[in-house]
Design a protein around this motif. Structure first.
Motif, PDB file in Angstrom:
ATOM      1  N   ALA A  62      10.134  19.910   7.606  1.00  0.00           N
ATOM      2  CA  ALA A  62       9.483  19.093   8.752  1.00  0.00           C
ATOM      3  C   ALA A  62       8.146  18.876   8.487  1.00  0.00           C
ATOM      4  CB  ALA A  62      10.059  19.984   9.910  1.00  0.00           C
ATOM      5  N   PHE A  63       7.402  20.175   7.989  1.00  0.00           N
ATOM      6  CA  PHE A  63       6.020  20.182   7.509  1.00  0.00           C
ATOM      7  C   PHE A  63       5.821  18.959   6.705  1.00  0.00           C
ATOM      8  CE2 PHE A  63       2.388  21.368   5.618  1.00  0.00           C
ATOM      9  CZ  PHE A  63       1.394  21.576   6.431  1.00  0.00           C
ATOM     10  N   GLN A  64       6.598  18.682   5.567  1.00  0.00           N
ATOM     11  CA  GLN A  64       6.425  18.055   4.437  1.00  0.00           C
ATOM     12  C   GLN A  64       6.605  16.321   4.995  1.00  0.00           C
ATOM     13  OE1 GLN A  64       6.388  17.933   0.758  1.00  0.00           O
ATOM     14  NE2 GLN A  64       5.434  16.143   1.573  1.00  0.00           N
ATOM     15  N   THR A  65       7.688  16.165   6.121  1.00  0.00           N
ATOM     16  CA  THR A  65       7.592  14.922   6.589  1.00  0.00           C
ATOM     17  C   THR A  65       6.413  14.551   7.276  1.00  0.00           C
ATOM     18  OG1 THR A  65      10.124  15.333   6.728  1.00  0.00           O
ATOM     19  CG2 THR A  65       9.035  13.604   8.120  1.00  0.00           C
ATOM     20  N   ALA A  66       5.837  15.783   8.164  1.00  0.00           N
ATOM     21  CA  ALA A  66       4.595  15.367   9.049  1.00  0.00           C
ATOM     22  C   ALA A  66       3.446  14.883   7.914  1.00  0.00           C
ATOM     23  CB  ALA A  66       4.075  16.558   9.568  1.00  0.00           C
ATOM     24  N   VAL A  67       3.375  15.702   6.774  1.00  0.00           N
ATOM     25  CA  VAL A  67       2.341  15.328   5.701  1.00  0.00           C
ATOM     26  C   VAL A  67       2.533  13.875   5.305  1.00  0.00           C
ATOM     27  CG1 VAL A  67       1.609  15.869   3.549  1.00  0.00           C
ATOM     28  CG2 VAL A  67       1.983  17.790   5.155  1.00  0.00           C
ATOM     29  N   TRP A  68       3.804  13.653   5.099  1.00  0.00           N
ATOM     30  CA  TRP A  68       4.189  11.924   4.431  1.00  0.00           C
ATOM     31  C   TRP A  68       3.686  11.245   5.561  1.00  0.00           C
ATOM     32  CZ3 TRP A  68       9.716  13.747   2.426  1.00  0.00           C
ATOM     33  CH2 TRP A  68       9.276  14.176   1.390  1.00  0.00           C
ATOM     34  N   ALA A  69       3.889  11.331   6.834  1.00  0.00           N
ATOM     35  CA  ALA A  69       3.464  10.488   7.961  1.00  0.00           C
ATOM     36  C   ALA A  69       1.920  10.348   7.992  1.00  0.00           C
ATOM     37  CB  ALA A  69       4.100  10.987   9.136  1.00  0.00           C
ATOM     38  N   ILE A  70       1.226  11.315   7.820  1.00  0.00           N
ATOM     39  CA  ILE A  70      -0.063  11.260   7.829  1.00  0.00           C
ATOM     40  C   ILE A  70      -0.725  10.512   6.592  1.00  0.00           C
ATOM     41  CG2 ILE A  70      -2.343  12.635   7.718  1.00  0.00           C
ATOM     42  CD1 ILE A  70      -0.780  14.683   9.362  1.00  0.00           C
ATOM     43  N   GLU A  71      -0.077  10.877   5.606  1.00  0.00           N
ATOM     44  CA  GLU A  71      -0.431  10.165   4.239  1.00  0.00           C
ATOM     45  C   GLU A  71      -0.297   8.511   4.392  1.00  0.00           C
ATOM     46  OE1 GLU A  71       0.444  13.270   0.458  1.00  0.00           O
ATOM     47  OE2 GLU A  71       2.023  11.678   1.103  1.00  0.00           O
ATOM     48  N   ASP A  72       1.031   8.174   4.848  1.00  0.00           N
ATOM     49  CA  ASP A  72       1.078   7.024   4.902  1.00  0.00           C
ATOM     50  C   ASP A  72       0.238   5.941   5.978  1.00  0.00           C
ATOM     51  OD1 ASP A  72       3.689   7.360   3.437  1.00  0.00           O
ATOM     52  OD2 ASP A  72       4.982   7.134   5.103  1.00  0.00           O
ATOM     53  N   GLU A  73      -0.025   6.555   6.998  1.00  0.00           N
ATOM     54  CA  GLU A  73      -1.090   6.249   7.987  1.00  0.00           C
ATOM     55  C   GLU A  73      -2.378   5.990   7.013  1.00  0.00           C
ATOM     56  OE1 GLU A  73      -1.647   8.639  11.467  1.00  0.00           O
ATOM     57  OE2 GLU A  73       0.346   8.511  11.861  1.00  0.00           O
ATOM     58  N   MET A  74      -2.856   6.887   6.582  1.00  0.00           N
ATOM     59  CA  MET A  74      -4.048   6.995   5.634  1.00  0.00           C
ATOM     60  C   MET A  74      -4.043   5.530   4.671  1.00  0.00           C
ATOM     61  SD  MET A  74      -5.531  10.730   5.053  1.00  0.00           S
ATOM     62  CE  MET A  74      -6.396  11.804   6.240  1.00  0.00           C
ATOM     63  N   ILE A  75      -2.895   5.765   3.825  1.00  0.00           N
ATOM     64  CA  ILE A  75      -2.981   4.706   2.803  1.00  0.00           C
ATOM     65  C   ILE A  75      -2.781   3.313   3.453  1.00  0.00           C
ATOM     66  CG2 ILE A  75      -0.958   3.691   1.163  1.00  0.00           C
ATOM     67  CD1 ILE A  75      -0.374   6.548   0.469  1.00  0.00           C
ATOM     68  N   ALA A  76      -2.199   3.127   4.694  1.00  0.00           N
ATOM     69  CA  ALA A  76      -1.995   1.691   5.136  1.00  0.00           C
ATOM     70  C   ALA A  76      -3.729   1.485   5.890  1.00  0.00           C
ATOM     71  CB  ALA A  76      -1.121   1.726   6.536  1.00  0.00           C
TER      72      ALA A  76
END
Length: 82
Positions: A62-76
């Protein structure tokens, strides 16, 4: 000179079993490292970790998923669709 900015987010997580911290998780995500973020993980209670592997590993996932979500926002934000 040109202004350069960098967005940084620190995410910290704890896998808790019966009110006790078993795993500590931390990631520092920046616009520069988004997509290649280093996640730090520390088992803080080895005995409880071994006795609760499934629950702890679900929390880690779940933590990894949360990190990916933040990364996706930053990349966008850094690379908006043209």
């Amino acid at each position: 000179m040109a202004l350069q900015t960098e967005k940084k987010t620190s995410l910290t997580g704890y896998s808790m079993i019966d009110g006790k911290q078993v795993v500590y998780l931390n990631a520092n995500i920046t616009t520069e490292t988004a997509g290649n973020t280093n996640i730090n993980q520390s088992i803080t209670n080895q005995e409880m970790y071994r006795a609760n592997l499934d629950e702890c590993r679900k929390d880690i996932g779940a933590f990894q998923t949360a990190v990916w979500a933040i990364e996706d926002e930053m990349i966008a934000e850094a690379h908006p669709a043209e």
